[in-house]
Motif scaffolding. Structure first.
Motif, PDB file in Angstrom:
ATOM      1  N   LEU A  78       0.829  -1.210   0.000  1.00 30.80           N
ATOM      2  CA  LEU A  78       0.000   0.000   0.000  1.00 30.80           C
ATOM      3  C   LEU A  78       0.861   1.255   0.000  1.00 30.80           C
ATOM      4  O   LEU A  78       0.516   2.255  -0.638  1.00 30.80           O
ATOM      5  CB  LEU A  78      -0.936  -0.023   1.210  1.00 30.80           C
ATOM      6  N   ASP A  79       1.993   1.230   0.700  1.00 31.55           N
ATOM      7  CA  ASP A  79       2.920   2.359   0.660  1.00 31.55           C
ATOM      8  C   ASP A  79       3.426   2.592  -0.763  1.00 31.55           C
ATOM      9  O   ASP A  79       3.561   3.736  -1.215  1.00 31.55           O
ATOM     10  CB  ASP A  79       4.117   2.107   1.589  1.00 31.55           C
ATOM     11  N   ASP A  80       3.746   1.498  -1.473  1.00 34.82           N
ATOM     12  CA  ASP A  80       4.210   1.619  -2.856  1.00 34.82           C
ATOM     13  C   ASP A  80       3.138   2.257  -3.738  1.00 34.82           C
ATOM     14  O   ASP A  80       3.428   3.092  -4.595  1.00 34.82           O
ATOM     15  CB  ASP A  80       4.569   0.242  -3.407  1.00 34.82           C
ATOM     16  N   VAL A  81       1.890   1.835  -3.547  1.00 31.16           N
ATOM     17  CA  VAL A  81       0.784   2.398  -4.323  1.00 31.16           C
ATOM     18  C   VAL A  81       0.662   3.896  -4.068  1.00 31.16           C
ATOM     19  O   VAL A  81       0.563   4.703  -4.998  1.00 31.16           O
ATOM     20  CB  VAL A  81      -0.538   1.677  -3.986  1.00 31.16           C
ATOM     21  N   ALA A  82       0.686   4.281  -2.799  1.00 30.02           N
ATOM     22  CA  ALA A  82       0.539   5.693  -2.446  1.00 30.02           C
ATOM     23  C   ALA A  82       1.671   6.538  -3.031  1.00 30.02           C
ATOM     24  O   ALA A  82       1.437   7.633  -3.559  1.00 30.02           O
ATOM     25  CB  ALA A  82       0.493   5.849  -0.926  1.00 30.02           C
ATOM     26  N   ALA A  83       2.906   6.043  -2.950  1.00 31.22           N
ATOM     27  CA  ALA A  83       4.050   6.801  -3.455  1.00 31.22           C
ATOM     28  C   ALA A  83       3.948   7.026  -4.954  1.00 31.22           C
ATOM     29  O   ALA A  83       4.224   8.128  -5.460  1.00 31.22           O
ATOM     30  CB  ALA A  83       5.346   6.070  -3.114  1.00 31.22           C
ATOM     31  N   ALA A  84       3.538   6.011  -5.689  1.00 31.32           N
ATOM     32  CA  ALA A  84       3.424   6.140  -7.143  1.00 31.32           C
ATOM     33  C   ALA A  84       2.269   7.062  -7.530  1.00 31.32           C
ATOM     34  O   ALA A  84       2.405   7.897  -8.431  1.00 31.32           O
ATOM     35  CB  ALA A  84       3.239   4.764  -7.779  1.00 31.32           C
ATOM     36  N   LEU A  85       1.140   6.935  -6.854  1.00 29.81           N
ATOM     37  CA  LEU A  85      -0.008   7.796  -7.176  1.00 29.81           C
ATOM     38  C   LEU A  85       0.300   9.255  -6.882  1.00 29.81           C
ATOM     39  O   LEU A  85      -0.186  10.159  -7.574  1.00 29.81           O
ATOM     40  CB  LEU A  85      -1.232   7.342  -6.385  1.00 29.81           C
TER      41      LEU A  85
END
Length: 339
Positions: A293-300
């Motif tokens: 979820l951290d990866d998703v947030a960083a990319a978005l």
């Protein structure tokens, strides 16, 4: 980061290194890692140091804004320097202190500088599978770290998800990723629309895990955790296991590190033998879920603003696809999030 930043004045950066007694003859950009910018400073007598410039505007795990991130990153760098005193240079690569004893200096309101000894040894890559011997060495190093008295400056790991608002906004309105923002915006829109339900289910599962973590008295006491002990943050000169990149150091359950270090039962048994703590499978899965979820947030966060097509944005896109795929597989019952 692979892209050389255009808003960092290397002349000013070189002058800032004087606080560490460094007068570089050359300052070579190093296209490595993701998130921070790096250079190698070489002095006339041949000494080299590794220079890191952190973007405080994108350090949500250190603070909600650049001002808070400065404080959080300062605590992290001071913690790493203190840990080196406790564990020795054979365990980690810690930031050097200036003549005034500081581990972090401002370059601008947005950027902060830290300096590290240069270690001439290759690192691995995130996602790279370590050989059994190297993996065992990492687990033993983590057992040593987790058994160390926490420095007073050690940040406390927050159970919430710093990038939660970014994910919520994106799922509520995928149309906000407009084509004029950059080449990956509409791809984000399609990815979010297709996987909306699975991503919401992942957030709900994460919330349930966070509630359990906050209320479960059986959870192990917090220890000093590195936060990102993957192959890309390990140097192995001469058979040693040196942990690098300490901006994520924090007090947390041991599982915050262990899920990323290994999933081999024999390694987890070795950890229990060394520390007396038997890793909790539910917590291992929880921290794995949080990572995705951290990866998703960083990319978005990157693709919701204006962005070009560069090596860094291509890496961010690949990371987003991998994270969403892992989360949708998990929602479909295909197993944990490992990528």
């Amino acid at each position: 980061m692979k892209d050389r930043p255009t808003d960092i004045d290397e002349t000013v950066l070189a002058a800032t290194l004087g606080a560490w007694g460094i007068e570089p003859v050359t300052l070579a950009h190093a296209p490595v890692g993701f998130g921070d910018h790096h250079w190698v400073a070489a002095e006339a007598e041949g000494r080299r140091t590794f220079v890191t410039v952190a973007d405080l505007a994108h350090k949500s795990h250190c603070g909600r804004d650049a001002a808070e991130a400065w404080t959080g990153l300062s605590r992290a760098m001071n913690t790493a320097a203190t840990l080196e005193s406790a564990l020795g240079e054979a365990a980690l690569v810690a930031p050097l202190r200036t003549g005034a004893g500081e581990t972090l200096l401002r370059l601008t309101d947005r950027y902060a500088v830290s300096v590290f000894p240069y270690v001439d040894a290759p690192t691995g890559q995130f996602g790279q599978a370590l050989a059994p011997g190297a993996r065992r060495g990492l687990v033993e190093r983590l057992a040593q770290l987790h058994s160390t008295q926490p420095p007073l400056t050690t940040p406390a790991h927050q159970p919430g998800l710093p990038g939660r608002p970014v994910i919520e906004e994106a799922l509520t309105d995928p149309q906000r990723f407009r084509s004029d923002s950059g080449p990956y915006a509409q791809r984000c829109q399609a990815l979010l629309t297709t996987n909306n339900a699975a991503l919401r289910a992942a957030l709900e599962q994460f919330d349930n895990g966070t509630t359990r973590l906050a209320s479960d008295e059986s959870t192990a006491a917090a220890v000093v955790t590195h936060g990102e002990p993957h192959a890309g943050n390990i140097l192995d000169p001469g058979g040693r296991t040196l942990l690098v990149d300490w901006d994520t150091v924090a007090l947390a359950p041991p599982e915050r590190d262990l899920w990323l270090a290994t999933d081999a039962p024999e390694d987890l048994s070795r950890y229990a033998e060394l520390t007396g703590h038997h890793p909790d499978p539910d917590l291992l899965a929880y921290y794995e879920l949080r990572w995705a979820l951290d990866d998703v947030a960083a990319a978005l966060d990157i693709f919701g603003a204006r962005h070009p097509d560069t090596a860094d944005t291509r890496q961010a896109w690949d990371g987003l696809v991998d994270a969403v795929t892992a989360l949708t597989d998990r929602a479909a019952g295909a197993g944990p999030c490992r990528r």
